[in-house]
Design a protein around this motif. Sequence first.
Motif, PDB file in Angstrom:
ATOM      1  N   LEU A   1       3.128  -1.669   2.873  1.00  0.00           N
ATOM      2  CA  LEU A   1       5.041  -2.245   2.609  1.00  0.00           C
ATOM      3  C   LEU A   1       5.654  -0.913   4.309  1.00  0.00           C
ATOM      4  O   LEU A   1       5.206   0.055   3.484  1.00  0.00           O
ATOM      5  CB  LEU A   1       6.170  -2.333   1.397  1.00  0.00           C
ATOM      6  CG  LEU A   1       5.042  -2.969  -0.021  1.00  0.00           C
ATOM      7  CD1 LEU A   1       6.280  -2.547  -1.282  1.00  0.00           C
ATOM      8  CD2 LEU A   1       4.934  -4.034  -0.142  1.00  0.00           C
ATOM      9  N   VAL A   2       6.040  -1.869   4.563  1.00  0.00           N
ATOM     10  CA  VAL A   2       6.558  -0.514   6.032  1.00  0.00           C
ATOM     11  C   VAL A   2       7.672  -1.268   6.000  1.00  0.00           C
ATOM     12  O   VAL A   2       8.059  -2.060   6.273  1.00  0.00           O
ATOM     13  CB  VAL A   2       5.787  -1.385   7.197  1.00  0.00           C
ATOM     14  CG1 VAL A   2       6.152  -0.642   8.492  1.00  0.00           C
ATOM     15  CG2 VAL A   2       4.422  -1.546   6.932  1.00  0.00           C
ATOM     16  N   CYS A   3       8.890   0.096   5.978  1.00  0.00           N
ATOM     17  CA  CYS A   3      10.026   0.052   6.246  1.00  0.00           C
ATOM     18  C   CYS A   3      10.160  -0.192   7.850  1.00  0.00           C
ATOM     19  O   CYS A   3       9.981   0.655   8.352  1.00  0.00           O
ATOM     20  CB  CYS A   3      10.373   0.900   5.937  1.00  0.00           C
ATOM     21  SG  CYS A   3      11.889   1.159   5.674  1.00  0.00           S
ATOM     22  N   VAL A   4      11.024  -1.087   8.013  1.00  0.00           N
ATOM     23  CA  VAL A   4      11.125  -0.747   9.342  1.00  0.00           C
ATOM     24  C   VAL A   4      12.134   0.052   9.997  1.00  0.00           C
ATOM     25  O   VAL A   4      12.435  -0.011  10.742  1.00  0.00           O
ATOM     26  CB  VAL A   4      11.594  -2.589  10.153  1.00  0.00           C
ATOM     27  CG1 VAL A   4      10.680  -3.718   9.487  1.00  0.00           C
ATOM     28  CG2 VAL A   4      13.253  -2.728   9.131  1.00  0.00           C
TER      29      VAL A   4
ATOM     30  N   VAL B   1       3.954  -5.904   4.564  1.00  0.00           N
ATOM     31  CA  VAL B   1       5.007  -6.697   4.482  1.00  0.00           C
ATOM     32  C   VAL B   1       5.887  -5.833   5.305  1.00  0.00           C
ATOM     33  O   VAL B   1       5.663  -5.276   5.196  1.00  0.00           O
ATOM     34  CB  VAL B   1       5.148  -6.340   2.741  1.00  0.00           C
ATOM     35  CG1 VAL B   1       6.718  -6.788   2.235  1.00  0.00           C
ATOM     36  CG2 VAL B   1       4.207  -7.291   1.431  1.00  0.00           C
ATOM     37  N   ARG B   2       6.727  -6.612   5.890  1.00  0.00           N
ATOM     38  CA  ARG B   2       7.741  -5.708   6.689  1.00  0.00           C
ATOM     39  C   ARG B   2       9.419  -5.671   6.044  1.00  0.00           C
ATOM     40  O   ARG B   2       9.845  -7.076   5.217  1.00  0.00           O
ATOM     41  CB  ARG B   2       8.766  -6.421   8.136  1.00  0.00           C
ATOM     42  CG  ARG B   2       7.128  -5.681   8.886  1.00  0.00           C
ATOM     43  CD  ARG B   2       7.070  -6.459   9.901  1.00  0.00           C
ATOM     44  NE  ARG B   2       8.141  -7.572  10.759  1.00  0.00           N
ATOM     45  CZ  ARG B   2       9.356  -7.082  11.112  1.00  0.00           C
ATOM     46  NH1 ARG B   2       9.766  -6.153  12.036  1.00  0.00           N
ATOM     47  NH2 ARG B   2       9.949  -8.253  10.763  1.00  0.00           N
ATOM     48  N   GLY B   3       9.790  -4.704   5.745  1.00  0.00           N
ATOM     49  CA  GLY B   3      11.453  -4.925   4.895  1.00  0.00           C
ATOM     50  C   GLY B   3      12.000  -3.435   4.944  1.00  0.00           C
ATOM     51  O   GLY B   3      11.593  -2.877   5.731  1.00  0.00           O
ATOM     52  N   ILE B   4      12.666  -3.505   4.089  1.00  0.00           N
ATOM     53  CA  ILE B   4      13.808  -2.263   3.417  1.00  0.00           C
ATOM     54  C   ILE B   4      13.141  -1.200   2.409  1.00  0.00           C
ATOM     55  O   ILE B   4      13.298  -1.900   1.613  1.00  0.00           O
ATOM     56  CB  ILE B   4      14.359  -2.545   4.418  1.00  0.00           C
ATOM     57  CG1 ILE B   4      14.681  -2.899   5.494  1.00  0.00           C
ATOM     58  CG2 ILE B   4      15.791  -1.009   4.174  1.00  0.00           C
ATOM     59  CD1 ILE B   4      16.335  -3.454   5.985  1.00  0.00           C
ATOM     60  N   CYS B   5      12.475  -0.220   2.804  1.00  0.00           N
ATOM     61  CA  CYS B   5      12.700   0.982   1.366  1.00  0.00           C
ATOM     62  C   CYS B   5      14.309   1.699   0.336  1.00  0.00           C
ATOM     63  O   CYS B   5      14.560   0.725   1.139  1.00  0.00           O
ATOM     64  CB  CYS B   5      11.493   2.160   2.105  1.00  0.00           C
ATOM     65  SG  CYS B   5      12.384   3.715   2.477  1.00  0.00           S
TER      66      CYS B   5
END
Lengths: 143, 143
Positions: free
Chosen positions: A95-98, A133-137
């Motif tokens: 999971l990668v926070c953009v 997965v790109r998104g916001i933590c």
Amino acid sequence: MSEPEKQFADFLRSKGLKFTPERREILRKIFATHEHFDVETLFEKLKKGGERISLATIYRLVPLLIESGMIRQATRCEGHVTYEHVFGHKLHYHLVCVRCGKIIEFRDEGIERLLMQVCDKYDFTVIDHRLGVRGICSACREE
Amino acid sequence: MSEPEKQFADFLRSKGLKFTPERREILRKIFATHEHFDVETLFEKLKKGGERISLATIYRLVPLLIESGMIRQATRCEGHVTYEHVFGHKLHYHLVCVRCGKIIEFRDEGIERLLMQVCDKYDFTVIDHRLGVRGICSACREE
DNA sequence: ATTTACCTGAGAATGATATTCAATTACACC
DNA sequence: GGTGTAATTGAATATCATTCTCAGGTAAAT
């Protein structure tokens, strides 16, 4: 000699290549932590550690490390290529926070199982796979 | 005006930007097929089609297309970046053959569901995700 | 000691992408 | 239909990561 060093030295020997001091130093820096890395910051780290190893040597080593199965290209984030350990590091997804760039790693055997079923269906022989997965933590969302 | 054109024109207008003939032509070429593309081959196609659109214009358009949600970066294969449609193209995953480069697309709602459960668990807000499998397709394995 | 194959650092070369600049064009307003 | 303004364009140039070249080194095998 540590485990990664042993394995890589064996790999080199099996190909008639040499485990030189430069290669040992680079390998050590890479496996000193479990973090992802890119060539540029690895080079900086080595320089700060007093090593005089040229960028070219690192660039030449990376394909060997990949071929030996020690590292692989990680989920590509913004622009430059990063690598991650394979040796001593189980299969996992990201999971990668953009916003902050933080990377959360997770495993999911259910996903693995479903994926293998799909590959069977298409008669496809898997070498490697990755899920990002790109998104916001949660921390960044709070703000 | 076709659907993709309409949507992109709206996007541009909403940002105070212009839907120029050059941009229309590029967009048309991109959406003329459902294939993945890269900047270089897109440029060649336009040139063969008699257009005199510069590479720079394409490079300038791509980030806008991504921002508008029309396209996105596809699974990166060997060296250069490729893009794929989002508009008019359902969520899917890739099997990429490392020998012939063929890309098999598939969907799997089970995987999607499991993935969303994981993201919930980590309180992670998904923007986008991708799953790519590298391997060897049945045709190439025969050889 | 000589050969041979591999390694190295430095710098030049490459290739994809980005930027600059001067000329052009689209659109909102008159 | 003109006009002003900001966006856009192509061409050339710059940038940046990565790769290659070359001229010494080095280690092991002969």
